[in-house]
Scaffold this motif. Structure first.
Motif, PDB file in Angstrom:
ATOM      1  N   UNK A  37      39.279 -13.224  -9.663  1.00 38.48           N
ATOM      2  CA  UNK A  37      38.993 -13.909 -11.040  1.00 38.48           C
ATOM      3  C   UNK A  37      40.049 -13.678 -11.969  1.00 38.48           C
ATOM      4  N   UNK A  38      40.333 -14.977 -12.592  1.00 43.53           N
ATOM      5  CA  UNK A  38      41.412 -15.252 -13.409  1.00 43.53           C
ATOM      6  C   UNK A  38      40.661 -15.743 -14.691  1.00 43.53           C
ATOM      7  N   UNK A  39      40.857 -14.962 -15.848  1.00 42.93           N
ATOM      8  CA  UNK A  39      40.405 -15.349 -17.174  1.00 42.93           C
ATOM      9  C   UNK A  39      41.825 -15.743 -18.124  1.00 42.93           C
ATOM     10  N   UNK A  40      41.481 -16.989 -18.412  1.00 43.53           N
ATOM     11  CA  UNK A  40      42.423 -17.772 -19.180  1.00 43.53           C
ATOM     12  C   UNK A  40      42.213 -18.056 -20.827  1.00 43.53           C
ATOM     13  N   UNK A  41      43.200 -17.475 -21.780  1.00 43.03           N
ATOM     14  CA  UNK A  41      42.950 -18.032 -22.933  1.00 43.03           C
ATOM     15  C   UNK A  41      44.296 -18.657 -23.375  1.00 43.03           C
ATOM     16  N   UNK A  72      40.151  -8.682 -26.618  1.00 42.54           N
ATOM     17  CA  UNK A  72      39.048  -9.586 -26.180  1.00 42.54           C
ATOM     18  C   UNK A  72      39.119  -9.719 -24.844  1.00 42.54           C
ATOM     19  N   UNK A  73      40.060  -9.934 -24.328  1.00 39.32           N
ATOM     20  CA  UNK A  73      40.157 -10.278 -22.767  1.00 39.32           C
ATOM     21  C   UNK A  73      40.006  -9.015 -22.003  1.00 39.32           C
ATOM     22  N   UNK A  74      40.546  -7.942 -22.388  1.00 38.90           N
ATOM     23  CA  UNK A  74      40.192  -6.553 -21.751  1.00 38.90           C
ATOM     24  C   UNK A  74      38.908  -6.265 -21.727  1.00 38.90           C
ATOM     25  N   UNK A  76      36.346  -8.452 -21.713  1.00 38.54           N
ATOM     26  CA  UNK A  76      35.841  -9.220 -20.781  1.00 38.54           C
ATOM     27  C   UNK A  76      36.312  -8.918 -19.183  1.00 38.54           C
ATOM     28  N   UNK A  77      37.176  -8.323 -18.945  1.00 38.66           N
ATOM     29  CA  UNK A  77      37.780  -7.956 -17.656  1.00 38.66           C
ATOM     30  C   UNK A  77      36.765  -6.627 -17.264  1.00 38.66           C
ATOM     31  N   UNK A  78      36.665  -5.784 -18.483  1.00 34.03           N
ATOM     32  CA  UNK A  78      35.683  -4.700 -18.126  1.00 34.03           C
ATOM     33  C   UNK A  78      34.421  -5.047 -17.748  1.00 34.03           C
ATOM     34  N   UNK A  79      33.714  -6.201 -18.551  1.00 35.00           N
ATOM     35  CA  UNK A  79      32.490  -6.530 -18.323  1.00 35.00           C
ATOM     36  C   UNK A  79      32.156  -7.179 -16.988  1.00 35.00           C
ATOM     37  N   UNK A  80      33.143  -7.910 -16.557  1.00 39.45           N
ATOM     38  CA  UNK A  80      33.185  -8.421 -15.198  1.00 39.45           C
ATOM     39  C   UNK A  80      33.137  -7.481 -14.260  1.00 39.45           C
ATOM     40  N   UNK A  81      33.857  -6.446 -14.457  1.00 40.19           N
ATOM     41  CA  UNK A  81      33.921  -5.431 -13.207  1.00 40.19           C
ATOM     42  C   UNK A  81      32.598  -4.455 -13.389  1.00 40.19           C
ATOM     43  N   UNK A  86      34.090  -3.803  -7.292  1.00 43.23           N
ATOM     44  CA  UNK A  86      35.334  -4.179  -6.377  1.00 43.23           C
ATOM     45  C   UNK A  86      35.906  -5.513  -6.699  1.00 43.23           C
ATOM     46  N   UNK A  87      35.293  -6.193  -7.918  1.00 41.30           N
ATOM     47  CA  UNK A  87      36.033  -7.520  -8.248  1.00 41.30           C
ATOM     48  C   UNK A  87      37.477  -7.559  -8.756  1.00 41.30           C
ATOM     49  N   UNK A  88      38.482  -8.222  -8.116  1.00 41.83           N
ATOM     50  CA  UNK A  88      39.801  -8.228  -8.552  1.00 41.83           C
ATOM     51  C   UNK A  88      39.600  -9.348  -9.746  1.00 41.83           C
ATOM     52  N   UNK A  89      39.904  -8.638 -10.958  1.00 42.09           N
ATOM     53  CA  UNK A  89      39.800  -9.595 -12.419  1.00 42.09           C
ATOM     54  C   UNK A  89      41.282  -9.275 -12.874  1.00 42.09           C
ATOM     55  N   UNK A  90      41.738 -10.331 -13.573  1.00 40.59           N
ATOM     56  CA  UNK A  90      42.903 -10.189 -14.267  1.00 40.59           C
ATOM     57  C   UNK A  90      43.082 -11.364 -15.377  1.00 40.59           C
ATOM     58  N   UNK A  91      43.692 -11.100 -16.291  1.00 36.27           N
ATOM     59  CA  UNK A  91      43.703 -11.966 -17.669  1.00 36.27           C
ATOM     60  C   UNK A  91      45.203 -12.597 -17.577  1.00 36.27           C
ATOM     61  N   UNK A  92      45.338 -13.567 -18.582  1.00 39.64           N
ATOM     62  CA  UNK A  92      46.363 -14.625 -18.664  1.00 39.64           C
ATOM     63  C   UNK A  92      46.112 -15.101 -20.173  1.00 39.64           C
ATOM     64  N   UNK A  93      47.351 -14.892 -20.687  1.00 38.96           N
ATOM     65  CA  UNK A  93      47.181 -15.224 -22.387  1.00 38.96           C
ATOM     66  C   UNK A  93      48.520 -15.886 -22.675  1.00 38.96           C
ATOM     67  N   UNK A  94      48.784 -17.260 -22.208  1.00 34.88           N
ATOM     68  CA  UNK A  94      49.852 -18.108 -22.484  1.00 34.88           C
ATOM     69  C   UNK A  94      49.943 -18.792 -23.619  1.00 34.88           C
TER      70      UNK A  94
END
Length: 295
Positions: A37-41, A72-74, A76-81, A86-94
């Motif tokens: 899962x990739x979270x993008x803002x 905020x993204x961190x 969300x990553x914690x809530x997804x886990x 075991x869900x592979x989650x990372x965030x992207x802030x471009x």
């Protein structure tokens, strides 16, 4: 845990409650599909990272803004886990244009998930970023998470069937989703685009209604042919109706966990590009909507 090299599910996040629900929905779907899962803002303010124009005081605002968004993204990553440890989650802030960045991500994604407006907002329509992404002719399927729930519930999956190539894509997506979640599948073929209610006028028109209905049922049967053998665990209910397509889909989707449609508009304006039925359901459906694009 997601297998290495598998395409990710991308969830757009814009700080709204709708996008938070979309992120949680995406996390559950990523877990079910065994995908990362990739979270993008996308930070579109004040300017892109390498723009030559600078606003007074911009440098002093940039870092605190980035830090706040990363927190905020961190979170969300914690809530997804918490949904799947075991869900592979990372965030992207471009930096950049949200439509372009998310469009690029969708080109390589398994699924793009976006938030939708609340149903009770009578004047609310799909946000400009979501609308622009949906009108693109290629990329991953797009799910617009409508309603107030981020949990999938108990279904069913409702799919619109019209015999078109994008409809076939929608059927495959719907069968796969229904199979993984063990939900009933409702296949809807509505054959009326008439301006008047056919139920009120049927006796006044000299039309072979039984033949029309038989043709509609045959179209639905031909469209579903072969899928039952591929997904024998999916229970299917067929709905053939002379209603307008959007009306029939809204009725069947009242208790649905997901509504799936194909997009095959041909016009120059956004609504026509998206297609009138898909345009209606992504703005008014009572549940999450998946839109399959022609590509």
């Amino acid at each position: 845990m997601a297998e290495a090299g598998r395409k990710a599910i991308v969830a757009g996040f814009d700080l709204s409650d709708g996008s938070r629900r979309a992120v949680r929905w995406a996390a559950r779907e990523a877990s079910a599909r065994r995908r990362p899962l990739l979270l993008v803002h996308v930070l579109a303010w004040p300017f892109e990272e390498h723009a030559s124009i600078r606003m007074p005081g911009e440098d002093g605002l940039r870092e605190p803004l980035q830090q706040a968004l990363r927190r905020e993204l961190d979170a969300l990553v914690t809530s997804c886990r918490e949904i799947d440890a075991e869900l592979e989650v990372r965030s992207y802030l471009p930096y950049g244009d949200p439509v372009e960045v998310l469009g690029e991500q969708a080109a390589e994604a398994d699924l793009l998930v976006l938030g939708g407006p609340r149903i009770e907002e009578q004047l609310g329509v799909l946000g400009s970023t979501s609308a622009e992404l949906l009108t693109r002719r290629s990329g991953a399927p797009v799910v617009v998470v409508r309603g107030d729930r981020d949990e999938p519930g108990s279904g069913p999956v409702v799919v619109g069937v019209d015999g078109s190539p994008t409809s076939r894509l929608a059927i495959g997506f719907a069968y796969d989703f229904a199979s993984r979640h063990r939900w009933e599948l409702v296949a809807v073929h509505a054959w009326s685009d008439l301006p008047l209610d056919p139920f009120a006028r049927v006796q006044q028109w000299e039309l072979p209604w039984s033949e029309v209905r038989d043709d509609a049922a045959e179209t639905l049967s031909e469209s579903l042919a072969g899928w039952g053998e591929k997904y024998p665990d999916v229970e299917v209910r067929r709905a053939v109706t002379p209603e307008r397509p959007a009306q029939a889909l809204f009725r069947e989707a009242q208790e649905a966990g997901l509504l799936v449609v194909g997009s095959h508009g041909r016009g120059r304006i956004r609504r026509a590009l998206l297609g009138s039925v898909s345009h209606a359901v992504v703005n008014r459906a009572p549940c999450p909507v998946a839109v399959l694009r022609a590509g």
